[in-house]
Motif scaffolding. Structure first.
Motif, PDB file in Angstrom:
ATOM      1  N   ARG A   1      -3.069  -9.297 -21.465  1.00  0.00           N
ATOM      2  CA  ARG A   1      -2.438  -8.350 -20.532  1.00  0.00           C
ATOM      3  C   ARG A   1      -2.582  -8.834 -19.091  1.00  0.00           C
ATOM      4  O   ARG A   1      -1.614  -8.851 -18.328  1.00  0.00           O
TER       5      ARG A   1
ATOM      6  N   THR B   1      -0.414 -11.817 -17.928  1.00  0.00           N
ATOM      7  CA  THR B   1       0.956 -11.480 -17.486  1.00  0.00           C
ATOM      8  C   THR B   1       0.912 -10.803 -16.109  1.00  0.00           C
ATOM      9  O   THR B   1       1.799 -11.007 -15.292  1.00  0.00           O
TER      10      THR B   1
ATOM     11  N   ALA C   1      -2.561  -3.606 -24.655  1.00  0.00           N
ATOM     12  CA  ALA C   1      -1.453  -4.291 -23.990  1.00  0.00           C
ATOM     13  C   ALA C   1      -0.125  -3.778 -24.539  1.00  0.00           C
ATOM     14  O   ALA C   1      -0.072  -3.252 -25.653  1.00  0.00           O
TER      15      ALA C   1
ATOM     16  N   GLN D   1       3.849  -7.530 -22.933  1.00  0.00           N
ATOM     17  CA  GLN D   1       2.744  -8.382 -22.463  1.00  0.00           C
ATOM     18  C   GLN D   1       2.253  -9.313 -23.577  1.00  0.00           C
ATOM     19  O   GLN D   1       1.671 -10.356 -23.305  1.00  0.00           O
TER      20      GLN D   1
ATOM     21  N   THR E   1       3.423  -1.125 -15.543  1.00  0.00           N
ATOM     22  CA  THR E   1       3.265  -2.530 -15.964  1.00  0.00           C
ATOM     23  C   THR E   1       3.977  -3.514 -15.046  1.00  0.00           C
ATOM     24  O   THR E   1       3.950  -4.707 -15.297  1.00  0.00           O
TER      25      THR E   1
END
Lengths: 402, 285
Positions: free
Chosen positions: A240, A243, A266, A270, B126
């Motif tokens: 994770r 990335t 993750a 990822q 993310t």
């Protein structure tokens, strides 16, 4: 007259009752494994799979020894993958519970502690996921292991990564854990044969969850690829965070984690493209009917998909059943241990074992599976190819270390 | 240079978590003189509760965090009333033992209610921002901003509000505060409510950045006390500076010396600071 008949009937009934009790006994088997803590991702599924195997064995009529049938009763203790806890758990199983057959053992540190004294006990130890090589190099006749050692897989992984054309690989892992270190050592040796070089050995501990500093350092070295070796959870964080640091390089690993375990940490984006180079273990795309049935039963019973490594323990229970039946005794542990070493691969086995001299376990008590390359594609581990491995040659090498 | 900047960014996010933990500890210690060892476990409770509400019951994350913060404040008040108040006038060792017992109780309760499995709070943050080769993940940015906002709010509260002035007055001189008409029975409740809310915020950050599992809280409270000593016992600016210094030092040590000795190097720096400034970086001589 009537009283005499009644007495005769009662005695007959009593004898019949005693007869049926004698024919069906209970055999207590123990499990020492990590049910809590960081290693529970391996230990808990192993403990579950032993209980599931025991129920299946019981449902199929138990273990037949002569005229008697034994139903399995599983006693499970949490060893937290800690050597002291494991020693306490096994001592309790042997001394207090009177257990002679101990299964489970996901992790090398705890397993090594038990292996150091099990040779003096009237007991048989069946090791599962613990991959430290030295566990089966001590000449212990009452110990067998279903998982191949880490370096057996590491060498195959080194050759595979070299074939992908990489020359400079950075390693990040639990290198203070000896079996991960031995995986990397074998990887490096094989990788170097093709002119490859490992340019960094960065370390994380099993409880670490922030690998950003190590990954930042690795990023600055501009490697061709990253190799992550360690328990699922820290490894998932490493993927994770790689990335998050914008590292766009091929990522390889040695973790044996399930999809569910990785996805707790993750996202699938990822994880996309990550390779896991490990024993083939439980892989739905390449498994046998026994593997599919195992997956289905486990999912139904525990509500979670089984971890890829959990069948090592499931297979222990079936191996034990067949060995006890072959030995014709539940009390003679020496005979059962010898029968284990003579055992041929049985139809209930979930892992795809590679026999050595036609037997499941070699003279060291070591079993071998194929090694495989798996890649994360669209949210799933996909079996891509088998890694060339030679169990016979490795077995000879292992014997030379005794 | 990029690597150094990246390591500093890495360290600031972790440092922000340390600051929040240390702030919670420092106001309790500075005002009540209690080494509140259970703070880490209470903080983990907040993280677990947020996960329980957001991930298992589908409550929006912001609402789950708000509920956890309010629950944390109530828990803090209860801890003060039921655990520490009865031993307030007793020997210091009593409060020390209560703190240890409370740690075990809260850890046990966490284990009982939330299980032994590691949990990670899903945030959906993310995205990654990149400036000149230095990357900043969205989640870390939120953590840094949230920590900064909480530090600012805490500072304003303590410096600018009447209650904050009362807290400072009790910390300076309890008897004089009584003479000035301050309700000294109420102040510890407010302090524990704030302290626990800060701890809960830190727990949510740890749970989303990394993971929450049994034992994590204990490690966190050790770091919190290290920050306290580094920055100066009872000093709010000290906790802020100490937390950032510890986080950045850890990141730089792992990146440039050895990741294997990350914790050791951070504590070596702390010892060095104490040798040169025994009162800590921002403590009074």
């Amino acid at each position: 007259m009537m009283g005499k008949s009644l007495l005769t009937c009662s005695v007959a009934a009593l004898l019949l009752g005693t007869g049926s009790l004698a024919a069906q006994e209970t055999l207590k088997i123990g499990v020492a494994d990590a049910l809590t803590g960081g290693a529970a991702v391996y230990g808990l599924p192993q403990a579950n799979s032993v209980e599931m195997a025991a129920d299946e064995i019981n449902a199929a009529g138990g273990i037949s020894v002569g005229d008697e049938t034994y139903m399995l009763d599983v006693i499970v203790y949490d060893d937290k993958a800690n050597p002291t806890e494991a020693t306490n758990a096994v001592r309790k199983l042997i001394d207090r519970d009177g257990v002679k057959y101990i299964l489970g053992f996901c992790c090398s540190g705890a397993t090594g502690a038990i292996a150091s004294f099990i040779g003096y006990e009237d007991a048989v130890m069946l090791v599962g996921n613990a991959a430290e090589r030295s566990i089966t190099t001590q000449g212990l006749t009452n110990l067998v292991r279903t998982r191949p050692p880490a370096d057996y897989t590491g060498a195959a992984a080194g050759a595979f990564v070299a074939r992908q054309g990489h020359k400079r690989v950075a390693v990040l892992g639990a290198l203070e854990t000896s079996f991960y270190a031995s995986y990397v050592e074998a990887f490096e040796e094989e990788f170097a044969k093709s002119g490859g070089e490992v340019i960094a050995h960065e370390v994380f501990a099993s409880k670490d969850r922030d690998m950003s500093p190590q990954l930042t350092k690795i990023r600055a070295m501009d490697p061709d690829a990253l190799l992550v070796v360690g328990y699922v959870e820290p490894a998932a964080f490493a993927y994770r965070q790689s990335t998050e640091l914008g590292m766009d390089i091929p990522r390889y690993g040695f973790t044996s984690g399930s999809e569910e375990q990785f996805l707790r940490v993750a996202t699938t984006e990822q994880m996309e493209g990550v390779w896991d180079l490990r024993p083939t273990e439980l892989t739905l795309q390449s498994t046998t009917d026994a593997g599919l049935a195992y997956h289905e039963h486990y999912l139904e019973r525990f509500g979670d998909a089984p971890s890829p490594s959990s069948p090592y323990a499931y297979d222990q229970a079936w191996a034990l059943k067949h060995a006890i039946e072959a030995a014709g005794s539940v009390d003679d542990t020496e005979a059962v241990a010898a029968a284990l070493r003579d055992l041929k691969i049985f139809p209930e086995a979930v892992m795809q074992y590679r026999p050595v001299n036609g037997k499941m376990f070699d003279d060291n008590g070591q079993a071998y599976t194929a090694n495989g390359a798996f890649q994360w594609q669209d949210g799933h581990w996909v079996f891509v190819e088998e890694l060339p491995s030679d169990p016979e040659a490795y077995s000879e090498f292992l014997s030379s270390l005794n | 240079m990029t690597e150094i900047l990246q390591q500093i960014i890495n360290g600031i996010a972790i440092g922000g978590v340390y600051v929040l933990i240390a702030l919670g500890l420092t106001i309790v210690f500075g005002i009540l003189g209690i080494a509140h060892f259970a703070h880490g476990s209470v903080s983990m409770f907040g993280g677990y509760l947020t996960f329980f509400l957001a991930a298992q019951h589908g409550i929006p994350l912001a609402l789950a965090i708000t509920i956890a913060l309010i629950t944390g404040m109530v828990l803090g008040v209860l801890i003060e009333l039921l655990a520490y108040r009865p031993v307030r006038h007793a020997n210091h060792i009593n409060a020390f033992i209560v703190a240890l017992g409370l740690t075990m109780m809260v850890e046990g309760a966490n284990l009982q209610f939330f299980g032994a499995e590691q949990i990670v709070i899903p945030t959906g943050a993310t995205r990654v921002f990149s400036i000149g080769g230095v990357t900043l993940p969205e989640l870390r940015l939120y953590v840094i901003l949230a920590a900064a906002a909480l530090i600012a709010a805490m500072t304003i509260f303590v410096e600018k509000t009447k209650t904050g002035q009362a807290i400072r007055a009790v910390a300076e001189n309890r008897d004089a505060a009584i003479l000035m008409g301050i309700n000294v029975q109420m102040i510890p409740l407010v302090v524990f409510a704030i302290s626990t809310a800060l701890g809960v915020a830190a727990g949510v950050m740890v749970g989303s950045l990394f993971a929450i599992a049994p034992g994590v809280g204990e490690g966190l409270v050790v770091k919190g006390f290290a920050v306290l000593i580094l920055g100066g016992l009872g000093s709010i600016p000290g906790a802020v500076v100490g937390g950032i210094v510890l986080g950045v030092t850890e990141a730089l040590a792992a990146g440039f010396i050895s990741s294997a000795y990350k914790d050791v190097i951070a504590f070596v720096v702390m010892i060095a600071v104490l040798l040169l400034r025994p009162q800590g970086l921002m403590g009074r001589a």
